[in-house]
Design an enzyme around this catalytic site. Structure first.
Site, PDB file in Angstrom:
ATOM      1  N   HIS A  52      24.465  30.466 -13.600  1.00 45.75           N
ATOM      2  CA  HIS A  52      25.183  29.225 -13.858  1.00 45.75           C
ATOM      3  C   HIS A  52      26.616  29.475 -14.351  1.00 45.75           C
ATOM      4  CE1 HIS A  52      21.517  27.057 -13.183  1.00 45.75           C
ATOM      5  NE2 HIS A  52      20.901  27.665 -14.173  1.00 45.75           N
ATOM      6  N   GLN A 155      12.087  35.786 -15.584  1.00 42.84           N
ATOM      7  CA  GLN A 155      12.061  34.485 -16.237  1.00 42.84           C
ATOM      8  C   GLN A 155      10.793  33.724 -15.869  1.00 42.84           C
ATOM      9  OE1 GLN A 155      16.577  33.118 -15.849  1.00 42.84           O
ATOM     10  NE2 GLN A 155      15.409  31.925 -17.346  1.00 42.84           N
ATOM     11  N   GLU A 157       9.738  30.206 -15.793  1.00 41.35           N
ATOM     12  CA  GLU A 157      10.324  28.863 -15.884  1.00 41.35           C
ATOM     13  C   GLU A 157       9.830  27.938 -14.774  1.00 41.35           C
ATOM     14  OE1 GLU A 157      14.555  29.268 -15.488  1.00 41.35           O
ATOM     15  OE2 GLU A 157      14.411  30.558 -13.717  1.00 41.35           O
ATOM     16  N   ASP A 183      14.033  24.611 -18.034  1.00 44.40           N
ATOM     17  CA  ASP A 183      13.526  24.500 -16.666  1.00 44.40           C
ATOM     18  C   ASP A 183      11.998  24.402 -16.652  1.00 44.40           C
ATOM     19  OD1 ASP A 183      15.833  24.410 -15.100  1.00 44.40           O
ATOM     20  OD2 ASP A 183      16.108  26.568 -15.233  1.00 44.40           O
TER      21      ASP A 183
END
Length: 263
Positions: A52, A155, A157, A183
């Site tokens: 991001h 991750q 998520e 998320d």
């Protein structure tokens, strides 16, 4: 035996010694001196957000080098699981790769193949780059040492990752499982509800799965109270907020206090 040209991974050493680690995300500030600030604050690692964040490979190289030089482990979150994104970040000097949006074990195996040199993987060999502090040395020793010092952070998520967590964490080479609670809350249909029992249960299940598979559990939280809470529940790595978030909070607090004093 000559000294390794691969810098030691301080975060890996901290975890193997049974200690815990604290870090933050770097999402906007490109100035390498931000790493000195993080080191002065006592942080152990930083997550350079290339999913991001708006960082190119040159910036990732500069930030990673600056982090290592002050004893902070640079973790790069890649935007996708491509060879170019993973290997360029490692060659630039990242000491860990953080892989987002994991849903199944084969993805983890593919990422490890890109991360690791032969015989463990298929990463192309090179020296005298950021990951060796521009030093040259034995190719064989360098590949072996780089395989040992690099880390993979997966991750957790997605709902699929929760459902296949034991399979994912049993893949040899996974070092850390990091919960992305925002998320994950979206995936569970409770977007942004960080204390919802469903999310709390999911996060707790990640900690338990990590214990079963000898993987270090981690979490990223923007709320300091919740970050501290999960640290008491067994999270071995806690990433708090970001450099932008902390700067904003400090500035807002100062503005409010001084404004109140001014009447």
């Amino acid at each position: 035996m000559s000294p390794s040209i691969i810098p030691a991974n301080r975060l890996k050493k901290i975890l193997r010694e049974g200690k815990s680690a604290i870090g933050t995300m770097i999402v906007e500030i490109r100035q390498p001196s931000v790493m000195q600030v993080m080191a002065n604050a006592g942080l152990d690692f930083v997550i350079i957000d290339n999913e991001h964040g708006a960082f190119n490979i040159e910036t990732i190289c500069d930030l990673s080098r600056a982090a290592r030089q002050v004893g902070v482990t640079p973790v790069v979150r890649v935007p996708e699981w491509s060879y170019a994104h993973i290997v360029q970040a490692l060659d630039a000097g990242a000491q860990a790769i953080m892989a987002p949006r994991i849903t199944e074990p084969q993805q983890v195996k593919d990422i490890l193949q890109m991360m690791k040199y032969p015989p463990l993987g298929r990463r192309g060999s090179v020296v005298a780059r950021g990951h060796t502090d521009l030093k040259s040395g034995s190719i064989v020793d360098t590949m072996r040492d780089a395989n040992e010092e690099s880390m993979l952070v997966v991750q957790i998520e997605t709902k699929q990752a929760l459902e296949r967590m034991d399979e994912i964490l049993s893949v040899e080479g996974v070092d850390v499982a990091l919960v992305g609670p925002t998320d994950l809350s979206v995936a569970l249909g409770i977007a942004g509800k960080m204390t919802d029992p469903l999310l709390v249960s999911a996060i707790s299940s990640v900690i338990e799965a990590c214990r079963r598979h000898h993987v270090f559990p981690a979490i990223h939280m923007n709320d300091l109270t919740l970050a501290s809470h999960w640290a008491t529940k067994g999270m071995r790595l806690v990433s708090f907020n970001s450099e932008v978030g902390m700067l904003t909070q400090a500035a807002a607090g100062a503005a409010a206090s001084i404004g109140a004093a001014m009447g």
